[in-house]
Design a protein around this motif. Structure first.
Motif: not given
Length: 407
Positions: A232-258
């Motif tokens: 599951v690809v997730v994304a957010g913003t550092q500043t509120g001005g757009g998507l500049d932080i991207w990460d993923v969660w692999f459910p088969s590997r357990g909890d999300y780890a940044p």
């Protein structure tokens, strides 16, 4: 798939303020190529999104907030009301199903009222999907800067009965699924957890969850943006001005780890659902951007072309068979033969931008349509001449949402 559409529109609006030539593009660039029916493993395209580190345009504030519920079964949530059965729509219906305001206008003729679910104050339809037993409608509600925005997913049956199946914080994701997660998938945040569930028969059944991802330096939430392979690809913003932080969660590997992933800008998901199509920097100090097929595990390019053939905030609309890309942008709607892009080839054709609000959708592997308020233009990739079809959607048609077929 979505708030991603709004990110694209806001980007274009920012450009409009500095470049008169692009006036009107913000409301005319719309999402999602139409998927071939019965292709259950085909992956819906992820629309172009803004990455502040790559493009300093567009302003979007993402908010988190309240908890959510999931209906335990088809009768788990009482219908919000019964809309009329499909009624008479435009004299010449569009070639694809579209949502216009509080109306679901059907390609086969007639329409379904969404007035009951859209009558919620400051809210609007973010996405719409055709499923075997009706439609899924994503409704985004802005509750103000001091409160938490919410997304609700509604099931609307063939006879117009609407039932709420999910309510969550901020952005909600609907995906056709992947080989690892078959069937229609929904990802959302509720009660402090990111949840992944499968939709069937009017209900969403949760299959995995993890503590909601947060970008710790700013404590801003990361929302689900795409389902790619096992991630599951997730994304957010550092500043509120757009998507500049991207990460993923692999459910088969357990909890999300940044993880410390590179900054990217995502355009779409490959047809097999295994990779993102997006832009990246070939090295941290590079000023140039490349276009690549990115493995979600680290966002490493499997193949790429440098420099990228179009800006990072453009969208890619793949045809149902993946052969073609439709790319609406400030210069027009460009048609690329997908495989040749990786060899540096340019578009085979560019259509002028309509003067009205429009949406672009694939009808089949060789045909796409540009839907406007006053007419539709059907474009063939096999050399047949374009076709124009009159259409009268009314003055309220200030925004179109094309219905993606997930059957």
């Amino acid at each position: 798939m979505s708030r991603i559409e709004d990110l694209l529109r806001d980007t274009f609006r920012e450009i409009v303020t500095t470049s008169p030539a692009t006036e009107g593009v913000a409301e005319r660039a719309i999402a999602r190529g139409r998927r071939a029916r019965r292709n259950r493993t085909a992956i819906g395209s992820l629309l172009a999104v803004v990455c502040v580190a790559l493009a300093s345009v567009g302003v979007v504030t993402l908010a988190g907030g309240r908890g959510a519920t999931v209906s335990p079964g088809p009768s788990g949530v009482e219908p919000s009301g019964t809309s009329p059965t499909p009624t008479v729509g435009p004299a010449n219906p569009p070639p694809v199903d579209v949502v216009v305001g509080d109306r679901l206008i059907l390609a086969g003729g007639g329409e379904v009222s969404l007035a009951d679910i859209v009558a919620c104050g400051p809210c609007w339809v973010e996405g719409a999907w055709r499923v075997p037993d009706g439609w899924l409608i994503d409704l985004y509600q802005s509750t103000g800067a001091s409160a938490m925005d919410t997304s609700t997913l509604w099931h609307v049956s063939e006879n117009g009965v609407a039932s709420m199946v999910v309510v969550g914080d901020g952005v909600l994701l609907v995906s056709p699924g992947t080989a690892h997660f078959p069937g229609v998938q929904v990802a959302w945040i509720a009660n402090g957890r990111l949840r992944l569930g499968r939709y069937a028969d009017g209900a969403v059944t949760e299959v995995a969850s993890t503590p909601a991802p947060i970008y710790e330096p700013t404590m801003r939430p990361l929302y689900p943006r795409a389902l790619v392979g096992e991630a599951v690809v997730v994304a957010g913003t550092q500043t509120g001005g757009g998507l500049d932080i991207w990460d993923v969660w692999f459910p088969s590997r357990g909890d999300y780890a940044p993880a410390e992933y590179p900054t990217i800008a995502a355009h779409a998901v490959t047809l097999d659902g295994e990779r993102l199509i997006g832009q990246f920097r070939p090295d941290p100090g590079s000023k140039n951007l490349c276009l690549g097929e990115l493995d979600p595990d680290g966002f490493t390019p499997v193949r790429s072309v440098c420099p990228a053939p179009f800006p990072d905030y453009y969208q890619i609309l793949p045809s149902p068979d993946g052969r073609w890309w439709g790319v609406p942008g400030t210069e027009g709607i460009a048609l690329y033969e997908a495989e040749t892009v990786w060899d540096g080839a340019g578009p085979v054709r560019t259509l002028p931008l309509p003067d009205e609000v429009f949406t672009v959708a694939w009808i089949d592997a060789e045909t796409f349509v540009v839907v406007q308020r006053s007419g539709s233009t059907i474009v063939h990739t096999d050399g047949r001449p374009d076709e124009s079809v009159p259409l009268h959607l009314g003055g309220e048609a200030s925004r179109f949402i094309e219905v993606t077929d997930l059957r």
